[in-house]
Each structure stands twice: as C-alpha cells, then as structure tokens.
Scaffold this motif. Structure first.
Motif, PDB file in Angstrom:
ATOM      1  N   GLN A  98     -14.335  -9.850  27.195  1.00  0.00           N
ATOM      2  CA  GLN A  98     -15.299 -10.944  27.391  1.00  0.00           C
ATOM      3  C   GLN A  98     -15.368 -11.350  28.861  1.00  0.00           C
ATOM      4  N   GLU A  99     -14.224 -11.318  29.528  1.00  0.00           N
ATOM      5  CA  GLU A  99     -14.211 -11.766  30.925  1.00  0.00           C
ATOM      6  C   GLU A  99     -14.770 -10.697  31.873  1.00  0.00           C
ATOM      7  N   ILE A 100     -15.051  -9.510  31.317  1.00  0.00           N
ATOM      8  CA  ILE A 100     -15.715  -8.466  32.115  1.00  0.00           C
ATOM      9  C   ILE A 100     -17.196  -8.422  31.733  1.00  0.00           C
ATOM     10  N   VAL A 145      -6.556 -19.521  18.801  1.00  0.00           N
ATOM     11  CA  VAL A 145      -5.568 -18.953  17.873  1.00  0.00           C
ATOM     12  C   VAL A 145      -4.641 -17.935  18.546  1.00  0.00           C
ATOM     13  N   HIS A 146      -5.085 -17.368  19.650  1.00  0.00           N
ATOM     14  CA  HIS A 146      -4.267 -16.336  20.341  1.00  0.00           C
ATOM     15  C   HIS A 146      -2.848 -16.840  20.663  1.00  0.00           C
ATOM     16  N   PRO A 147      -2.685 -17.983  21.327  1.00  0.00           N
ATOM     17  CA  PRO A 147      -1.302 -18.425  21.576  1.00  0.00           C
ATOM     18  C   PRO A 147      -0.581 -18.907  20.325  1.00  0.00           C
ATOM     19  N   LEU A 190      -8.183 -25.502  21.594  1.00  0.00           N
ATOM     20  CA  LEU A 190      -7.142 -24.834  22.383  1.00  0.00           C
ATOM     21  C   LEU A 190      -5.768 -25.436  22.093  1.00  0.00           C
ATOM     22  N   TYR A 191      -4.721 -24.691  22.449  1.00  0.00           N
ATOM     23  CA  TYR A 191      -3.376 -25.095  22.002  1.00  0.00           C
ATOM     24  C   TYR A 191      -2.907 -26.390  22.665  1.00  0.00           C
ATOM     25  N   THR A 192      -3.562 -26.784  23.759  1.00  0.00           N
ATOM     26  CA  THR A 192      -3.125 -28.004  24.458  1.00  0.00           C
ATOM     27  C   THR A 192      -3.606 -29.277  23.756  1.00  0.00           C
ATOM     28  N   THR A 204      -6.212 -22.618  37.088  1.00  0.00           N
ATOM     29  CA  THR A 204      -6.800 -21.349  37.538  1.00  0.00           C
ATOM     30  C   THR A 204      -6.088 -20.209  36.801  1.00  0.00           C
ATOM     31  N   GLN A 205      -6.582 -19.022  37.023  1.00  0.00           N
ATOM     32  CA  GLN A 205      -5.974 -17.852  36.390  1.00  0.00           C
ATOM     33  C   GLN A 205      -4.557 -17.608  36.908  1.00  0.00           C
ATOM     34  N   TRP A 206      -4.196 -18.219  38.029  1.00  0.00           N
ATOM     35  CA  TRP A 206      -2.828 -18.088  38.547  1.00  0.00           C
ATOM     36  C   TRP A 206      -1.818 -18.561  37.504  1.00  0.00           C
ATOM     37  N   ILE A 207      -2.130 -19.713  36.903  1.00  0.00           N
ATOM     38  CA  ILE A 207      -1.185 -20.319  35.950  1.00  0.00           C
ATOM     39  C   ILE A 207      -0.959 -19.388  34.768  1.00  0.00           C
ATOM     40  N   ILE A 208      -2.073 -18.891  34.240  1.00  0.00           N
ATOM     41  CA  ILE A 208      -1.978 -18.153  32.986  1.00  0.00           C
ATOM     42  C   ILE A 208      -1.620 -16.681  33.224  1.00  0.00           C
ATOM     43  N   GLY A 209      -1.773 -16.221  34.479  1.00  0.00           N
ATOM     44  CA  GLY A 209      -1.453 -14.828  34.805  1.00  0.00           C
ATOM     45  C   GLY A 209      -0.015 -14.659  35.272  1.00  0.00           C
ATOM     46  N   VAL A 252       2.391 -17.602  33.172  1.00  0.00           N
ATOM     47  CA  VAL A 252       2.558 -17.584  31.704  1.00  0.00           C
ATOM     48  C   VAL A 252       2.694 -16.154  31.142  1.00  0.00           C
ATOM     49  N   HIS A 253       1.714 -15.289  31.439  1.00  0.00           N
ATOM     50  CA  HIS A 253       1.786 -13.976  30.803  1.00  0.00           C
ATOM     51  C   HIS A 253       2.923 -13.123  31.343  1.00  0.00           C
ATOM     52  N   VAL A 254       3.241 -13.256  32.623  1.00  0.00           N
ATOM     53  CA  VAL A 254       4.376 -12.455  33.124  1.00  0.00           C
ATOM     54  C   VAL A 254       5.674 -12.966  32.476  1.00  0.00           C
ATOM     55  N   LEU A 263     -11.183 -19.901  37.374  1.00  0.00           N
ATOM     56  CA  LEU A 263     -10.527 -20.833  36.459  1.00  0.00           C
ATOM     57  C   LEU A 263     -10.067 -20.098  35.212  1.00  0.00           C
ATOM     58  N   ARG A 264      -9.048 -20.632  34.559  1.00  0.00           N
ATOM     59  CA  ARG A 264      -8.693 -20.128  33.237  1.00  0.00           C
ATOM     60  C   ARG A 264      -9.684 -20.740  32.245  1.00  0.00           C
ATOM     61  N   ARG A 265      -9.683 -20.292  31.027  1.00  0.00           N
ATOM     62  CA  ARG A 265     -10.532 -20.848  29.978  1.00  0.00           C
ATOM     63  C   ARG A 265     -12.013 -20.836  30.363  1.00  0.00           C
ATOM     64  N   SER A 266     -12.416 -19.837  31.146  1.00  0.00           N
ATOM     65  CA  SER A 266     -13.821 -19.753  31.565  1.00  0.00           C
ATOM     66  C   SER A 266     -14.195 -18.286  31.651  1.00  0.00           C
TER      67      SER A 266
HETATM   68  C1  HEM Z   1      -0.472  -8.428  24.702  1.00  0.00           C
HETATM   69  C2  HEM Z   1      -1.499  -8.583  25.409  1.00  0.00           C
HETATM   70  C3  HEM Z   1      -2.153  -9.886  25.818  1.00  0.00           C
HETATM   71  C4  HEM Z   1      -3.344  -9.947  26.459  1.00  0.00           C
HETATM   72  C5  HEM Z   1      -4.199  -8.767  26.879  1.00  0.00           C
HETATM   73  C6  HEM Z   1      -3.630 -11.346  26.682  1.00  0.00           C
HETATM   74  C7  HEM Z   1      -4.780 -11.839  27.278  1.00  0.00           C
HETATM   75  C8  HEM Z   1      -5.115 -13.166  27.417  1.00  0.00           C
HETATM   76  C9  HEM Z   1      -6.342 -13.656  27.983  1.00  0.00           C
HETATM   77  C10 HEM Z   1      -7.470 -12.809  28.506  1.00  0.00           C
HETATM   78  C11 HEM Z   1      -6.294 -15.001  27.970  1.00  0.00           C
HETATM   79  C12 HEM Z   1      -7.361 -15.963  28.454  1.00  0.00           C
HETATM   80  C13 HEM Z   1      -7.103 -16.319  29.888  1.00  0.00           C
HETATM   81  C14 HEM Z   1      -8.113 -17.312  30.388  1.00  0.00           C
HETATM   82  O1  HEM Z   1      -9.141 -16.898  30.889  1.00  0.00           O
HETATM   83  O2  HEM Z   1      -7.862 -18.520  30.305  1.00  0.00           O
HETATM   84  C15 HEM Z   1      -5.040 -15.386  27.399  1.00  0.00           C
HETATM   85  C16 HEM Z   1      -4.608 -16.688  27.242  1.00  0.00           C
HETATM   86  C17 HEM Z   1      -3.370 -17.048  26.747  1.00  0.00           C
HETATM   87  N1  HEM Z   1      -2.409 -16.195  26.241  1.00  0.00           N
HETATM   88 FE1  HEM Z   1      -2.527 -14.155  26.202  1.00  0.00          FE
HETATM   89  N2  HEM Z   1      -2.610 -12.104  26.177  1.00  0.00           N
HETATM   90  C18 HEM Z   1      -1.687 -11.256  25.633  1.00  0.00           C
HETATM   91  C19 HEM Z   1      -0.503 -11.638  25.015  1.00  0.00           C
HETATM   92  C20 HEM Z   1      -0.052 -12.933  24.850  1.00  0.00           C
HETATM   93  C21 HEM Z   1       1.130 -13.316  24.137  1.00  0.00           C
HETATM   94  C22 HEM Z   1       2.090 -12.353  23.446  1.00  0.00           C
HETATM   95  C23 HEM Z   1       1.208 -14.680  24.203  1.00  0.00           C
HETATM   96  C24 HEM Z   1       2.238 -15.623  23.615  1.00  0.00           C
HETATM   97  C25 HEM Z   1       3.339 -15.303  23.029  1.00  0.00           C
HETATM   98  C26 HEM Z   1       0.068 -15.161  24.969  1.00  0.00           C
HETATM   99  C27 HEM Z   1      -0.175 -16.484  25.293  1.00  0.00           C
HETATM  100  C28 HEM Z   1      -1.319 -16.952  25.865  1.00  0.00           C
HETATM  101  C29 HEM Z   1      -1.580 -18.337  26.173  1.00  0.00           C
HETATM  102  C30 HEM Z   1      -0.621 -19.509  25.937  1.00  0.00           C
HETATM  103  C31 HEM Z   1      -2.868 -18.405  26.700  1.00  0.00           C
HETATM  104  C32 HEM Z   1      -3.599 -19.648  27.183  1.00  0.00           C
HETATM  105  C33 HEM Z   1      -4.632 -20.096  26.199  1.00  0.00           C
HETATM  106  C34 HEM Z   1      -5.325 -21.336  26.719  1.00  0.00           C
HETATM  107  O3  HEM Z   1      -5.597 -21.446  27.903  1.00  0.00           O
HETATM  108  O4  HEM Z   1      -5.577 -22.234  25.900  1.00  0.00           O
HETATM  109  N3  HEM Z   1      -0.678 -14.074  25.326  1.00  0.00           N
HETATM  110  N4  HEM Z   1      -4.331 -14.244  27.055  1.00  0.00           N
END
Ligand code: HEM
Lengths: 544, 191
Positions: free
Chosen positions: A51-53, A68-70, A130-132, A411-416, A419-421, A481-484
């Motif tokens: 979606q972001e591409i 639902v992802h988180p 969102l989860y927040t 920004t994407q810094w926070i979530i990249g 958080v994800h690392v 930004l994140r979430r955009s």
């Molecule tokens: C395995 C591959 C994964 C991919 C490709 C992925 C990708 C993404 C993407 C694209 C976003 C949205 C970023 C944005 O633009 O704000 C996101 C958000 C997020 N992801 Fe993942 N993710 C993965 C795994 C995980 C896992 C395993 C967790 C938790 C255990 C996680 C936790 C989160 C959280 C907390 C957010 C923030 C949601 C929000 O801003 O409300 N992700 N992820």
C-alpha cells in the motif's frame, strides 16, 4: 524417502507425539499457534508495505489492517510464543511440575481466541482506532460501528484474561510446594525471584562480607521470567481498565444513551494507557529478553554467567525503570508537565541504555569465555537478537530526547529502526534462537529437516529486518510520517526497498515453517493437538 | 542557526556510522567466537567502566541536544516567554480552522501556535514542499497545545496532521498555509 512421505511423517520418522508429556504438548501447541499468528502478521505487514508503494486498499481497509497487525503480532504471536516457552522453562529449570496444565491450555486458547476476535472486528467491520486507542477515537461512532468496537474490546479482554491466568500459573509454579516434597520456604523464593538476593550479595561484597546466598533459590532466567511477569500483570490490568471504560461508552451508545466523550481527560487517559502499554515494550519485553539471553548463553556454553549478581540486580533495576519511562511517548504532548518529560521521558528512559547494555555485555562475555564455539542455529540467532537490540535501543534513546522528538515523533523513524528492528530482529530472533535450542528437547530428539533452510531463515530474516528498519528510518528522517501513505510517490524509493526487505521477512517465515513441518511431519503436527497419552505431571518423559 | 534539516542530516550521519560500526562489531564477534581459545574472564573493572560509559552517553546526549538544538530551551520556557505573534488554530471534524487563509510570519519573531481540538486527538506539523518535517506537536482535546517557534529562513510551509484521527483524517493537510518573510536566507526545500 519421497517428499510426500516426509511431509506426512516427518524427517527420520518425525515427531512421535504419543511420547510427549502434557507439558511438552501444551508448550508446542502454544508456540505453533504463535508462529501461525506471526505469519498472519507478516502477511498484513506486506499488505501495508505494498500500500505504501502502490495504494490498492481503501482508507478504511488500510487502517483496519494497521489496527489488527500489532494486536495479532504482539498478543497472538509474541505473547503466545513467549508464554509457551515459559510454561515449559519454569518447571524445567525449577525441576518441579507446572502448577496447572489445564490453566496452560486455557491460556493459549483464550489468547488465540481473543486475537482472532479482535482481528475479526477489523476484518469484518473495519474497526480502526489503531493500537494506541487515543481518546476518544475508539468511541468515535461517527467513524466506527459500536458493534465493531464491542467485538474488538471483547477480544482484548479474552487476551488479558488469558494473560492473567498465565501469570497466575507461573507465580504458582515458582511458589507452590509439590505433593510429597518438604515445604518450600517462601521468603528465599520471593527474595530471589525479585532479584533482591543479587543486590544483597553485591552490597555484602562491597563490605567484604560473605554472600547473602551462595546458591540462589531461583535461577536467573526464572527470576527474569518472574520479574517480567510483574510488568505483564500490571499491563493486563491497565488494558482491562481501559477496556471497561470503552465498554461503558459502547453500551451507552448501543442502548441509546448519549455519553459525553469530553468527560474523560484525554491527556490523563493517554498517560494511564501509555503507562500500561509501555510496560510491554520497555518492561516485559526487555526483561524477558535479557532472561532469555542469559539462559541461552549458559545453555550454549555450559558455563556460569559472567557477573551473575550484577545481572540479577540489573533485572530488578530494569523492572523499576520500566515503571517510570512512559513519558517518552508524550514528549510531543505540550500539556504534559516539563518535569515529567525531563525526568521520566529523558533521564529514566536513558537507563534502558544501561540495563540493556549490561545484558548484551554479560551475554557476550559469557559466550566469549567459552571460545571456540560452534556456530549453531541457537548461537547465530542469539547474536542476531542482540544485534537487533544494539541497533534499536539507541534509536529509541535518541527519539526520547526533547529536541529530536520534535522532528521524529510519529515519523517512520519510530516504527522502523526502533519498533520493527526491536521486535523483528531483537525479540523475534531471540525467540527463534530459543525455538531452535528447545526443538530437540520438546520433540524428544526431533531432527531438523534442512540446515540450508535454517541458514536461509537466518539470513533472510536478519537482512530483511535490518533492511526494512533502515529504509523506513531513512524515509522518516526525510519526513515520512507513520500511519500515512503518500499518493504522489514522494517516498517511493525507500518504500520499494522496504517492501523488498519485508518480502525477505515473509519468505524467511515460510522457510522456517516449512522446515518445521518437514521435520515433525504433518501427522506429528496434528498430534500435538491431541490429548497426551502420558499421565504425568513431569516436564519430560522418563526416558528423556 | 541550525534548523530541523541540519539536525536530521546530523542524526542520519551519526546513526548510520553507529549502525555500520555495531554490525561490523557483531560480525567480527561471530567470526571470533568460533575460533581461538578463551583466556580467562574479563576483569570487573572493565565491566564497570563500560557501565559508567553507558551512563555518561545516556546523560550527555540530552545535555548536548539541549545546548545545540535551538528550539529546546524555548520550548521548556515557553510559558515565561511573551510571543511576538500568536496564531490560534482550531481543529474539528478533521479540519484545521486557521485564523487567516495564510499565516504570515516575520523572520526571527517569536511565534506561538496555539492549537485547540474540539473533538479528537490530532497532530499539528509543519512540512516543507518535499514533505520534510519542520516540527510537530500533538493536539489533544481539552489540553493546552502550544508551541513557540522562531523561523530564520524564508519559505512557504504546509500544515499536516501528524497524528492519526481515524480514516476520515487520513489526509489532513493545508497546502501553503504558512509563509515566512524578511530573512536573508531562503529555505531551498520550502520555496
Ligand atoms: C514480519 C513482517 C512485518 C512487516 C513487513 C511489517 C510491516 C509494517 C508496516 C508497513 C507498518 C505500517 C507502518 C506505518 O506506515 O505506520 C507496520 C506497523 C506496525 N507493526 Fe509491523 N510489520 C511486520 C511485523 C511486525 C510484528 C511481528 C509486529 C509485532 C509483534 C509488528 C508491530 C507493528 C506495530 C506496533 C506497528 C504500528 C502500528 C500503528 O502505528 O498503529 N510488526 N508494520
């Protein structure tokens, strides 16, 4: 042996599920379901990556996936894998039976059911706060259906009740005296589980006195599990309390009573909710992970942990620090008092660099002291996990700064890079290290089908995780930004690169699951969900 | 005077160097762990020096940014500083309601942005035309959401909501809403 035969029966005869104890079975069930939820999380992650591409989802759909992802990732996957491992490790390390196998079974069923229920609120009804859950968005019924909110909250409630049951089971296992055993005194167990014995040992050493306890009542990993579970418990209560608040508003709406959202102070609510939520990110995750590293390092090397008393005391400090850091999530909230921003947001948070730095150092020195080591799957994933935190914790410390937060928050810094690392490289690789290590123990000598696939799993996950975090971080530094998502392709180069790395992560998971299925066989996999034939409370079967 | 673009470039550089260094260190450790022979344990003195270094870094980062990033001290003292220009901005129903169509700002003047949300939690961010961020704050309903800022470069900036407020707020943006005039320098990414 033909491929189909191996797929059905497993590698070298696969998993003989008839020989598994009830504890082995409940552990395997919990972990397997957690791994399946991880796959769902990765698929959702990839949907968002695409979606972001090149946007292909509607706004409502995109944000319900993001909601639902988180939930699925943190609770459905991480909680289940961690809880599954601990349900085995605590009795295994304490050499006494798990307090209740039934409770352990109820735990995983409740959490899995809860994660699916919350997920369905997004999937079926596009519920997307969102989860927040920033107030009053979750009860904004101009945007969301009350029924969807109700389903979401019920799902979270199931997860939290499952969580409380897990903690009860763990605490009970630590403290109870099994039948036929002489009474276990509570005081040394409490002191040791809290890490106070480590602290007393250190203080007595400074005063050149003999140690308070030479042989701690509780091993270090169990102490870490115990302390992390205190945060898990507090967090469950906070989330449940927020659930009750939402429920009041949802029921009022459904019964036609109008309730004013402004009667709740949005900032106070945010403080309360983040205090609880942050006990996951900066509390139990860090503490559980440190405990897991200590355990893995001692099992891999067969040596005593370097600086064990300090590590014990540091875990206690980490627990206390985790109660005081939530304001780093509110550095951009201008009504948050400056004192809170400076003390909790910046200074106490900076201690996470110290406590996590100690954990990495202690683990590395322990490994170093046992050179030469074989680069096994547990060792390489352990190193990957530590590298993840070595990258993500400093990223977090930087954003927990008043000056930098002004241009990094949301920004994407926070979530990249943060958080994800932390989650994907740091936490997940640590969990995979434990899974590879425990696999033969939990399957009574099961053999991995393909080492090549395990190597692919490692490299694809490591490079995918670090790469995705890095490209998200670069986009964030350029203002994304994140979430955009951006319709004019402003950040497309970074997003395409992050997408490729995301695909690596998904492929890594597929390779891992495939390898596991081929190792245990479909029959063995199904067999773990059947009742155990062994009527024992022991952790492992007698012959093992 | 440093602006957000300078700080972000510096951060990019520092964090990249750190990341490369730590990845190399782990690579080296992984390589070394499989060979050689351990010669006793590390002396505790080294361990405690390392802990002291971590404490030092944790504290110094904030002291350093306090003394180099220009907006930090003003932000902490914003209740004592009298602004030279104030803009009251309302946010309601996923829209920014500006006091004027374009907010004109004189170079170097102390400007107060005073945001008030009538319903949900939003964000208030200023971005350049290439989307890079000048600053952002949260806009929490029922709270005082103020930000004191000084601009030192001419430019035209867009307003963006930097917090998610539901699907309806997915693209909350006002293009060209803020213009800074009267400076010697011009922001190349905002003109
Ligand atoms: C395995 C591959 C994964 C991919 C490709 C992925 C990708 C993404 C993407 C694209 C976003 C949205 C970023 C944005 O633009 O704000 C996101 C958000 C997020 N992801 Fe993942 N993710 C993965 C795994 C995980 C896992 C395993 C967790 C938790 C255990 C996680 C936790 C989160 C959280 C907390 C957010 C923030 C949601 C929000 O801003 O409300 N992700 N992820």
């Amino acid at each position: 042996m033909s491929f189909v035969n191996e797929f059905v029966n497993g590698n070298e005869g696969g998993l003989k599920h008839e020989g598994l104890t009830p504890v082995q079975k409940v552990t395997l069930r919990t972990v397997v379901v957690g791994l399946l939820f991880y796959g769902l999380t990765a698929i959702e992650g990839m949907m968002m990556r695409v979606q972001e591409i090149e946007p292909f989802l509607g706004t409502d759909h995109f944000f319900s996936v993001m909601t639902v992802h988180p939930i699925v990732g943190i609770f459905g996957s991480t909680y289940l894998i961690v809880f599954g491992a601990f349900v085995f490790l605590v009795p295994y390390l304490m050499k006494k039976p798990l307090y209740s196998i039934r409770i352990a079974n109820i735990t995983w069923v409740l959490i899995a059911l809860g994660a699916l229920t919350s997920w369905s609120a997004g999937f079926l009804f596009s519920y997307a706060p969102l989860y927040t859950l920033y107030w009053p968005l979750p009860v904004d019924f101009n945007q969301f259906m009350p029924a969807a909110a109700l389903i979401f909250v019920l799902g979270i409630a199931f997860i939290m009740i499952g969580t409380v049951l897990f903690i009860f089971n763990i605490f009970a296992t630590v403290f109870y005296t099994e039948r036929g055993h002489e009474k276990r005194p509570i005081k040394p167990l409490v002191l040791s589980a809290l890490g106070i014995d480590g602290l007393l040992n250190l203080l007595r050493k400074l005063r050149k006195k003999p140690p308070y306890s030479k042989d701690p009542a509780v091993s270090l990993p169990v102490a870490a599990i115990f302390r992390g579970s205190i945060d898990t418990l507090f967090d469950a209560f906070v989330i449940l309390s927020v659930g009750v608040l939402l429920l009041v508003y949802i029921i009022a709406k459904m019964t036609g009573t109008s309730m004013d959202a402004s009667s709740i102070d949005a900032l106070l609510y945010k403080n309360w909710f983040w205090w609880g939520l942050d006990l996951i990110a900066d509390g139990l995750v860090l503490i559980y992970v440190a405990g897991a590293w200590y355990l893995l390092a001692s099992l891999i090397t067969g040596k005593k942990l370097y600086m064990e008393n300090v590590a014990r005391a540091a875990l206690l400090i980490e627990l206390i620090v985790s109660w005081g850091v939530w304001s780093h999530h509110l550095l951009s909230d201008q009504a948050q008092p400056n004192m809170m921003k400076l003390a909790s947001g910046e200074m106490i948070t900076a201690f996470e660099l110290v406590t996590q730095g100690i954990a990495i150092f202690v683990t590395l020195v322990t490994l170093w002291s046992a050179r030469p080591l074989k680069m096994t799957n547990p060792l390489k994933f352990l190193l990957g996990g530590m590298l993840g935190f070595a990258l993500a914790v400093p990223a977090g410390i930087l954003q927990a700064d008043l000056g930098l937060n002004r241009i990094l928050h949301n920004t994407q810094w926070i979530i990249g890079p943060h958080v994800h690392v932390a989650i994907l490289v740091g936490l997940t690789m640590t969990l995979h290290s434990a899974i590879y290590l425990l696999f033969p123990i939990l399957t009574n000598g099961g053999k991995l089908w393909s080492q090549k696939l395990a190597n692919f799993h490692f490299w694809a996950h490591l490079l995918g995780g670090i790469g995705m975090g890095a490209f998200m971080g670069m986009a964030g530094l350029d203002g994304m930004l994140r979430r955009s998502w951006y319709v004019n392709g402003e950040f497309n180069t970074y997003m395409i690169l992050a997408g490729i790395c995301g695909a690596f992560l998904l492929f890594a998971w597929i390779a891992f699951i495939f390898n596991i299925v081929m190792s245990v066989g479909l029959k063995g996999l199904i067999g773990i969900f059947l009742p155990s034939k062994l009527k024992t409370k022991d952790t492992l079967p007698e012959a093992a | 005077m440093l602006d957000s673009a300078d700080v972000l470039s510096a951060l990019h550089l520092v964090y990249t160097i750190y990341s490369v260094a730590i990845i190399l260190l782990f690579g080296w450790l992984a390589f070394k762990l499989t060979g050689g022979k351990a010669k006793g344990l590390l002396r505790p003195k080294l361990f405690y020096s390392y802990v002291a270094l971590l404490v030092f870094i944790g504290v110094t980062i904030h002291i350093l940014t306090f003394n180099t990033i220009p907006w930090v001290s003003n932000d902490l003292k914003r209740n004592e500083i009298k602004p030279e220009q104030t803009f009251h901005i309302e946010v309601a129903d996923h829209k920014f309601i500006l006091p004027q169509k374009k907010l004109m700002i004189q170079c170097g003047k102390t400007v107060l942005f005073d945001l008030d949300s009538k319903d949900l939690t939003y964000g208030f961010g200023l971005v350049r035309h290439d989307e890079s961020l000048v600053f952002q704050i949260q806009v929490v309903p029922g709270s005082k959401n103020t930000l004191l800022w000084q601009f030192h470069k001419n430019g035209t900036y867009n307003i963006r909501s930097t917090e998610y407020s539901g699907p309806k707020g997915a693209s909350m943006k006002v293009d060209g809403a803020v213009e800074v005039v009267g400076c010697k320098d011009t922001d190349p990414r905002a003109s």
